[in-house]
Enzyme design. Structure first.
Site, mmCIF file in Angstrom:
data_model
loop_
_atom_site.group_PDB
_atom_site.id
_atom_site.type_symbol
_atom_site.label_atom_id
_atom_site.label_comp_id
_atom_site.label_asym_id
_atom_site.label_seq_id
_atom_site.Cartn_x
_atom_site.Cartn_y
_atom_site.Cartn_z
ATOM 1 N N HIS A 115 4.387 -8.921 0.280
ATOM 2 C CA HIS A 115 4.065 -10.323 0.014
ATOM 3 C C HIS A 115 5.217 -11.028 -0.677
ATOM 4 O O HIS A 115 5.842 -10.479 -1.568
ATOM 5 C CB HIS A 115 2.871 -10.439 -0.943
ATOM 6 N N GLU A 132 -2.103 -7.739 -8.008
ATOM 7 C CA GLU A 132 -0.864 -7.206 -7.480
ATOM 8 C C GLU A 132 0.255 -7.469 -8.456
ATOM 9 O O GLU A 132 0.093 -8.239 -9.398
ATOM 10 C CB GLU A 132 -0.522 -7.950 -6.186
#
Lengths: 296, 374
Positions: A251, A212
């Site tokens: 996140h 990510e």
């Protein structure tokens, strides 16, 4: 074979009497996991999912040896629960909860390093050795995703892991071990620390990395490949390639700041090191096909 | 949670880090009294959360009352999402330094950074001459040691006369970091004045959202958000970002949401807004739909592949939301994972085709939004 966890691993569940703890402990046992004890203060003498419950980790460990602990505790108690497990001498811990305070997480990472323990999480679905055992929550009955095979998977994400693993299976492969290192800004074990285990595992032919934006973990993997710490084929898929700078994309770990941690930087680092980088989920399967002769 | 500069300076002042004399006003009427207190010349600083205020004309030096009134009016009419205006004494600058503390996820410590060249171009320096930025690691359980801080200050080469006061400022800054459980505390610039004193020219503090439950003094208000929808989402603990395209993304899981975001962009679509209702929010589908409807979207794309975030629970919430809120846009849904069989039944009952393939869902959403943009 698998890494970190197999059917012989004696597993403790901290926070076993909660709703989620009980529900998933039962699934873990059904899958083949050797859950030997649970801990919830004040509930010693009870049973949860057929497993004896103890007041403390030390009391559980006096009753039967423990190799690994799974934490089903809320984020504000995660630090204390980890310290309790480490003090009892447990060297493998998986922490599932999302939302561990940052300053707690820093101290937990330091404590894990000092204890020489492998602590995985937080903010993860856990780890699963396909067809053998799991610590965490995985709907293993979805055959479209959870199929035993010879691909090691390590990931920072939950839902995206299902998406990518489904592509691995669609291409005819399966997974050896799936390690969810989690989506927190301070993962307690980092990708590059899992890689040597996949390198040594004779039943893992290649690794799929699901990364990510944010942080430097993917760059560390590139370094491990460059330094020949990891020499098997590696296919990476990274989410957030088109994310705008400075935005928090979900996140807490997934934030781009000061030109560092962009997916483009990570993709270049991985490609330069010799890894294969998929631009779209579907390509993960085709890239695996391009490098591996046999599928199972 | 990012704090405004005026709040950061209040925290600095409480712990005796030197800060300029200043007044905070919430509307332009207060400018006369505030500048009288501070005196001229002084600086007007818009209290907004985004960086680059100087370049955006949101920081102005003024040397008399007429200028103060006209510049204050200009800033109040120009700035968006401004909590107020800070009026500050003009400090005589000899040199600007940079100091900050953040988490080092690799070693599990706090990392203090310092650079002899602070100010607006610190990001450029970090990129181009990283060796100018010096670092020390602090073990949280042992706490910070003065020898570490002294060493850092000697490394960046500050004047010997400033080592004592500089050390105290950095020791205090560490207390701000720890006491408030910050993700980041930063003084940039840390000003060396012409009369050889150190003073915090600006302050950035970001409090860890996961620790706010232990710090009741930080209250999140509408002023911290760019728009109503982002504020509403934050109140619910749902990550939400607004853009200006056509397709509304309502997905579960940050990684999957980011991936769908990439796919929409790759295949030539545009994103209107981004909402993530996975993790602990998977039962909030109705609230999520309400937030999505605050934006003009041409099509809603729902993509999930949850484990603990059960597909059937999410689908049930979506069905309820459709019945109650009657969204005016078409919906494309790929809802998979635990309980997907029931989820698909529920979608069919609303005449929504349950898709399995993410890319297919993205293509369909782009087609419904009016096709590929040039």
């Amino acid at each position: 074979m698998s890494i970190i966890l197999d059917q012989s691993t004696r597993v403790l569940v901290q926070g076993i009497t909660g709703k989620e703890g009980k529900f998933w402990t039962k699934h873990m046992i059904d899958y083949g996991t050797n859950v030997v004890a649970g801990v919830t203060p004040g509930k010693e003498g009870q049973y949860a999912a057929g497993v004896p419950v103890f007041h403390t980790v030390k009391r559980a460990a006096r009753n039967a040896p423990i190799d690994a602990s799974l934490l089903f505790v809320p984020p504000r108690f995660a630090k204390e629960a980890l310290f309790e497990a480490l003090e009892a001498g447990i060297k493998k811990v998986v922490i599932l909860c999302d939302g561990i305070p940052l300053h707690d997480a820093i101290q937990m990472r330091k404590a894990a390093i000092s204890a020489g323990a492998m602590v995985i999480g937080g903010n993860t679905s856990g780890i699963i050795s396909m067809g053998q055992a799991m610590m965490g929550f995985f709907p293993y009955w979805l055959e479209r995703v959870y199929r035993p095979g010879r691909i090691g998977i390590m990931t920072r994400s939950g839902s995206l892991t299902n998406e990518i693993t489904a592509e691995v299976v669609r291409a005819g492969f399966g997974a050896s071990s799936l390690i969810g290192i989690g989506g927190d800004p301070v993962p307690l074990t980092r990708f590059a620390e899992v890689l040597p285990l996949f390198q040594e595992d004779p039943n893992t032919d290649a690794v799929v990395l699901i990364g990510e934006l944010g942080g430097t973990m993917e760059e560390e993997v590139a370094e491990a490949i460059e330094n020949n710490v990891f020499t098997k084929p590696l296919v990476a898929f990274l989410g957030g390639r088109t994310a705008p700078k400075g935005k928090k994309m979900g996140h807490a770990g997934a934030i781009i700041t000061a030109g560092k941690g962009t997916v483009k930087d990570k993709m270049i680092a991985l490609k330069n090191a010799g890894a294969l980088v998929a631009e779209r989920p579907r390509q993960v399967g085709t890239l695996l096909e391009s490098i591996l002769a046999s599928k199972i | 949670m990012k704090l405004f500069e005026y709040q950061a300076k209040e925290l600095f002042e409480q712990i005796q880090i030197p800060v300029p004399n200043r007044r905070f006003i919430e509307d332009p009427d207060g400018i006369g009294e505030a500048t009288n207190r501070i005196g001229f010349p002084c600086v007007l600083k818009a209290q907004v959360l985004q960086g680059g205020r100087g370049k955006a004309g949101l920081i102005k030096f003024v040397s008399n009352m007429d200028e103060a009134y006209s510049q204050a009016d200009a800033i109040f009419s120009k700035a968006q999402n401004m909590s107020g205006l800070l009026i500050e004494e003009a400090v005589q600058i000899e040199k600007e330094l940079y100091v900050s503390i953040t988490a080092d996820p690799v070693t599990g410590t706090a990392m203090m950074m310092a650079c002899s060249e602070g100010g607006m171009d610190i990001e450029e320096i970090a990129k181009n001459i990283p060796e100018k930025i010096h670092k020390i690691n602090i073990d949280l359980s042992e706490g910070i040691q003065t020898y570490q801080v002294r060493g850092l200050l000697y490394d960046i080469g500050i004047d010997d006369k400033l080592i004592g006061s500089g050390t105290k400022i950095l020791m205090d800054l560490y207390q701000v970091f720890r006491n408030n459980e910050a993700e980041l505390v930063e003084i940039n610039p840390l000003i060396v004045t012409k009369d050889e004193k150190l003073i915090a020219g600006d302050g950035k503090i970001s409090i860890d959202d996961n620790a706010i439950f232990r710090h009741a003094q930080f209250k999140v208000t509408r002023a911290y958000y760019e728009n109503e929808a982002e504020y509403d989402a934050a109140e619910e603990g749902i990550p939400y970002i607004q853009f200006d395209g056509d397709i509304g993304l309502m997905c579960a899981g940050a990684g999957l949401t980011n991936t769908v975001f990439d796919l929409v962009n790759d295949y030539g679509g545009t994103v209107a807004n981004y909402l993530e209702f996975g993790g602990p929010n998977y039962h909030k589908a109705k609230k999520a739909m309400e937030i999505m409807m605050k934006n003009d979207i041409k099509v809603l794309l729902i993509v999930t592949f949850g484990t603990i975030a059960r597909a059937d629970v999410m689908a049930k919430g979506i069905v309820e939301a459709i019945k109650e809120l009657q969204p005016p846009f078409p919906i494309v849904a790929a809802i998979r994972g635990t309980g997907e069989e029931q989820a698909h039944e529920l979608l069919r009952s609303m005449e929504i085709e349950p898709l399995i393939d993410t890319e297919q869902a993205v293509m369909k959403a782009i087609a419904l939004s009016g096709g590929v943009k040039q």
